[in-house]
Write a protein that holds these residues in place. Structure first.
Motif, PDB file in Angstrom:
ATOM      1  N   PHE A  25     -15.104  55.175   5.856  1.00 11.51           N
ATOM      2  CA  PHE A  25     -16.962  55.342   5.105  1.00 11.51           C
ATOM      3  C   PHE A  25     -16.488  55.777   4.224  1.00 11.51           C
ATOM      4  O   PHE A  25     -18.087  55.310   3.408  1.00 11.51           O
ATOM      5  CB  PHE A  25     -17.151  55.782   6.859  1.00 11.51           C
ATOM      6  N   PHE A  59     -19.893  49.799   6.248  1.00 12.48           N
ATOM      7  CA  PHE A  59     -20.461  50.266   7.615  1.00 12.48           C
ATOM      8  C   PHE A  59     -20.027  49.697   9.433  1.00 12.48           C
ATOM      9  O   PHE A  59     -20.505  50.484  10.371  1.00 12.48           O
ATOM     10  CB  PHE A  59     -21.956  51.036   7.753  1.00 12.48           C
TER      11      PHE A  59
ATOM     12  N   PHE B 195     -21.641  54.728  12.503  1.00 12.43           N
ATOM     13  CA  PHE B 195     -21.698  53.400  11.600  1.00 12.43           C
ATOM     14  C   PHE B 195     -22.471  52.496  11.937  1.00 12.43           C
ATOM     15  O   PHE B 195     -23.266  52.417  10.679  1.00 12.43           O
ATOM     16  CB  PHE B 195     -20.441  54.141  10.517  1.00 12.43           C
ATOM     17  N   TYR B 198     -26.220  52.541  12.627  1.00 11.50           N
ATOM     18  CA  TYR B 198     -27.362  52.666  11.438  1.00 11.50           C
ATOM     19  C   TYR B 198     -27.577  51.492  10.566  1.00 11.50           C
ATOM     20  O   TYR B 198     -28.207  51.642  10.220  1.00 11.50           O
ATOM     21  CB  TYR B 198     -26.464  54.057  10.539  1.00 11.50           C
ATOM     22  N   PHE B 285     -24.824  56.712   2.822  1.00  9.17           N
ATOM     23  CA  PHE B 285     -23.718  57.657   3.072  1.00  9.17           C
ATOM     24  C   PHE B 285     -24.665  59.165   3.899  1.00  9.17           C
ATOM     25  O   PHE B 285     -24.400  60.034   4.581  1.00  9.17           O
ATOM     26  CB  PHE B 285     -22.798  57.966   2.351  1.00  9.17           C
ATOM     27  N   PHE B 288     -26.914  59.523   6.049  1.00 11.57           N
ATOM     28  CA  PHE B 288     -26.517  59.073   7.696  1.00 11.57           C
ATOM     29  C   PHE B 288     -26.124  60.272   8.058  1.00 11.57           C
ATOM     30  O   PHE B 288     -25.941  60.430   8.671  1.00 11.57           O
ATOM     31  CB  PHE B 288     -24.997  58.119   7.510  1.00 11.57           C
ATOM     32  N   THR B 289     -25.360  61.199   6.998  1.00  8.57           N
ATOM     33  CA  THR B 289     -24.697  62.246   7.744  1.00  8.57           C
ATOM     34  C   THR B 289     -25.587  63.437   7.644  1.00  8.57           C
ATOM     35  O   THR B 289     -24.919  64.280   8.468  1.00  8.57           O
ATOM     36  CB  THR B 289     -22.862  62.408   6.551  1.00  8.57           C
TER      37      THR B 289
END
Lengths: 413, 382
Positions: A25, A59, B195, B198, B285, B288-289
């Motif tokens: 990712f 994703f 992932f 999301y 990214f 998300f994290t």
């Protein structure tokens, strides 16, 4: 060396697997932003837009790959396999496998038992779950009670099978029975008490079921005939199905109520419960009911809590008794959730394999489709017929699949 | 129904009692297994497990010492003294000298037999046997004793199953095999699904609604359909039967529920936080994290429990994708099924093996029940 030590292999897999996923990712994002569509130069704006169009697919890719390869593709592949013959080198044979399956008594037995499971297990689990949810609601120790009824959910089907095999255990007549069912059975001696418990009570129960079926059928008929026009074909066919099922239920329960007076009950003899044809199905179903009731209870309990307080209070003010409140106010409001619970348990029932495999392995007329399929695949090595029976399971699931997708789409809008 | 209007009535009691009965009925099977796993083979086959919780009456037959060797002169006749208990004494309730009436006398009483022969048995098991020359000859006198035996439990079964048992009785290897299957098969799908969830919840792209509908559809596809094609695939690409195949299968089979649960949860997170972060220049990214994952912890935990219970309790996937002909990668559920076949009557082994395998999920269940309930409520398609 790794493959010789499974614990190390597992650890390595966790690190590698999780690392690879995160790495994928992170790096794919990096490549997308810096190399493929860098956000600089004269096309910066266009590049950012393009990168944002590609990113969701980055994703989604691993998940979609897994879903496609392991769930979507097998549906079609199984369909293809069910039309071919492995011993002929995979030649197309049309419906030969299905024909062969239809000629097997064991298949029809499995289908009949599956239908029995489909009616009995969701019905009893849902009603017990509803009962437990309602009774434990507002009880001071309700949460503890719920937690204990819910507990079997964590127990594997195999573990539950062992638990119930102990309950159904049989010893010779001159020894102490260690299975509780036989210990209770030997307490019955054919006297007045036995007749009351084993004949009068079941008769009352079956007549009550028949009465309930007639009552609700009549209610539906009245509603239906009042607004016959303006209903879609789909709803009408659903009603016809329900009516046929209801009639069958009435007939079955009345004949059971009568039949119970004409059987000779073998008092004083320990029974091997799992080998009594037809009835042993119910002893297997008890395992799944025991597990699924907690599930139904948890969901329905949340639904009951969600009922607006005012509706109940208004009913109390109007002088409704607790039973009227439950059946006329609460149940109609949670009907949607009841349907969800019912269909979810139906899905579990269709896939039930472990219980039958561990307890009887389909002997003594307890075969079900999932176990029949396993039998065909791995014991007879007949992939054609095995795939054909898997397709039958899929066909039985399809109405629920369509219904779920339909509802999900309605909710999204 | 109780207390709908806040008033106490006889109905409240009826509710309390019916709930108690229901709970007892639901607990009874598990308790039976639990109690049986602490009993010896002899105890299990002698009485039902429900009898094990109370002291039980037990009848045994003893024989007095050989009169020809042990008799001593006593007035006109002879006498034998001794005790009937060789090792552990029993708590004598009643005793007798004839099989027709094994509980004729209380301890301390004297039994009168034919021709003036007498036997006195005291509470501690000592006896005095008197009689003439002919009467005290041949074999010893039989004594029937009814005794109260206190409940007795043992840990031996667990020692056998976990450590000392040979071959198929020893579950230690299967326990670790199960763990080896379960943990990667729980963690990896979470990462992949998070992932995807999301993307489905917070990224705009064409076909999103269609994908979500497809995932809802895949939620109910029976596992049975996947068995043959995937086994062929695994054999074809050289994975064969083994851990890798089992991990892949579990990961994929758990995926629809994982994506569905996580997407629903993530879609419900407040829009402001995410849009503010975007305005501040965070990439997807980073969002998300740093934001989504910490906030989604309850949903992640829910799914983790589901997947853990499902992989731990699974039999079918293990049988098809994991266990090869050598059986060295057997898991506990499979070993128990094999035990059911070969040791069907040995309840001490079966009950203990089954309890070892259900103890871990039960522990997880009681500790993390809150998340399990939450996941159930979110997971059943509404």
């Amino acid at each position: 060396m790794l493959s010789e030590n499974p614990a190390l292999l597992g650890l390595a897999t966790i690190i590698l697997g999780v690392g690879a996923c995160l790495g994928y990712f992170f790096l794919s994002n990096l490549v997308l932003d810096k190399v493929v569509f860098p956000a600089r130069g004269k096309h910066a704006g266009r590049n950012i837009n393009r990168a944002n169009m590609v990113r969701p697919w980055l994703f989604l890719f691993p998940a979609l790959f897994a879903l496609g390869l392991y769930l979507a593709y097998p549906v079609f592949e199984t369909l293809r396999l069910s039309l071919t013959d492995r011993s002929l080198g995979g030649a197309f044979v049309g419906f030969d496998n299905y024909r062969q399956m239809m000629n097997e008594a064991k298949f029809w037995e499995a289908l009949r038992n599956n239908m029995l499971w489909l009616i009995v297990v969701p019905a009893i689990s849902t009603s017990f779950g509803l009962l437990a949810a309602q009774l434990t609601d507002r009880l001071r120790w309700g949460n503890l009670a719920k937690s204990l009824i819910f507990m079997p959910m964590a127990i594997s089907f195999v573990g539950a099978s062992v638990i119930f095999k102990l309950i159904y255990d049989t010893r010779p007549a001159d020894q102490n029975q260690i299975g509780v069912l036989n210990a209770i059975w030997l307490k019955f001696d054919g006297g007045a008490g036995s007749i009351f418990v084993l004949q009068i009570l079941p008769t009352v129960f079956f007549l009550a079921v028949a009465g309930l079926a007639v009552f609700s059928g009549w209610g539906m008929f009245r509603d239906g005939s009042a607004s016959l026009r303006g209903r879609s074909l789909w709803q009408m066919s659903l009603r016809v199905c329900a009516a046929v099922l209801g009639l069958w239920l009435v007939w079955a329960s009345i004949s059971a109520a009568v039949g119970i007076w004409f059987v000779e009950l073998p008092y004083g003899e320990p029974q091997t419960w799992l080998t009594i044809p037809f009835w042993n199905n119910f002893f297997l179903m008890a395992v799944l009911i025991w597990i699924q009731t907690g599930f139904a209870m948890v969901i329905l309990s949340a639904a009951l809590r969600g009922i607006p307080e005012e509706t109940v209070e208004a009913a109390i003010v109007d002088g409704a008794n607790p039973f009227q409140i439950f059946f006329k106010i609460k149940v109609p409001q949670i009907m949607g959730t009841i349907v969800v619970v019912w269909t979810t348990i139906t899905l579990t029932v269709l896939k039930v394999f472990d219980i039958v495999f561990a307890m009887t392995n389909g002997q003594w007329e307890t075969q079900v489709l999932a176990n029949y399929m396993y039998d065909k695949l791995f014991r007879s090595n007949d992939w054609g017929v095995g795939s054909a029976s898997a397709i039958v399971i899929m066909l039985l699931v399809t109405p629920i699949l369509v219904w779920n997708v339909h509802n999900a789409r309605k909710e999204m809008r | 129904m109780a207390g709908v209007a806040g008033k106490k009535s006889s109905l409240t009691w009826a509710v309390q009692i019916s709930v108690a009965l229901l709970v007892l009925l639901w607990l009874f099977p598990t308790v039976g297994l639990f109690v049986s796993s602490f009993r010896t083979a002899d105890q299990i086959s002698a009485s039902g497990w429900w009898a094990a919780l109370f002291s039980s009456e037990q009848s045994e037959v003893f024989r007095t010492l050989d009169p020809d060797e042990h008799r001593v002169l006593d007035g006109n006749g002879f006498r034998v003294d001794g005790t009937i208990f060789a090792d552990t004494p029993l708590n004598i309730q009643a005793w007798g000298v004839s099989s027709r009436d094994i509980a004729a006398y209380q301890p301390g009483e004297t039994a009168e037999m034919k021709g003036g022969e007498t036997l006195t048995l005291r509470r501690d098991g000592s006896y005095t046997w008197r009689g003439s020359d002919e009467q005290l000859a041949g074999r010893g006198q039989r004594v029937f004793v009814t005794a109260q035996v206190p409940p007795e439990f043992t840990l031996d079964n667990y020692a056998t199953i976990l450590f000392s048992g040979s071959g198929q009785d020893n579950m230690a290897k299967a326990f670790f095999n199960t763990l080896t299957v379960t943990i990667p098969a729980t963690i990896i799908p979470i990462v992949i699904a998070a992932f995807a969830a999301y993307a489905l919840a917070w990224m705009e792209f064409p076909g999103r609604a269609l994908l979500i509908a497809a995932i809802v559809g895949l939620l109910v596809v029976p596992l049975q359909l996947a068995l043959i094609p995937l086994l062929r695939l695994h054999l074809g690409i050289g994975i064969g039967k083994g851990y890798i195949g089992a991990w892949l299968a579990h990961t994929a089979f758990g995926m629809p529920l994982a994506v569905y649960l996580l997407r629903n949860y993530m879609a419900g997170l407040p829009r402001d936080i995410i849009e503010n972060a975007k305005v501040d220049g965070a990439t997807d990214f980073q969002i998300f994290t740093r934001i989504i994952i910490p906030l989604s912890f309850p949903a992640l935990a829910s799914f983790a429990i589901f997947q853990f219970l499902w992989t731990w309790n699974d039999l079918l996937v293990a049988k098809v994708f994991l266990i090869d002909a050598t059986g060295s990668t057997t898991v506990m559920t499979n070993q128990i099924v094999e035990l059911l076949g070969t040791r069907g009557g040995n309840w001490e082994i079966l009950a203990t093996a089954a309890f070892v395998s259900i103890a871990v999920p039960l522990g997880v269940f009681f500790v993390m029940q809150r998340y399990l309930v939450r996941g159930l409520l979110a997971g059943s398609v509404k």
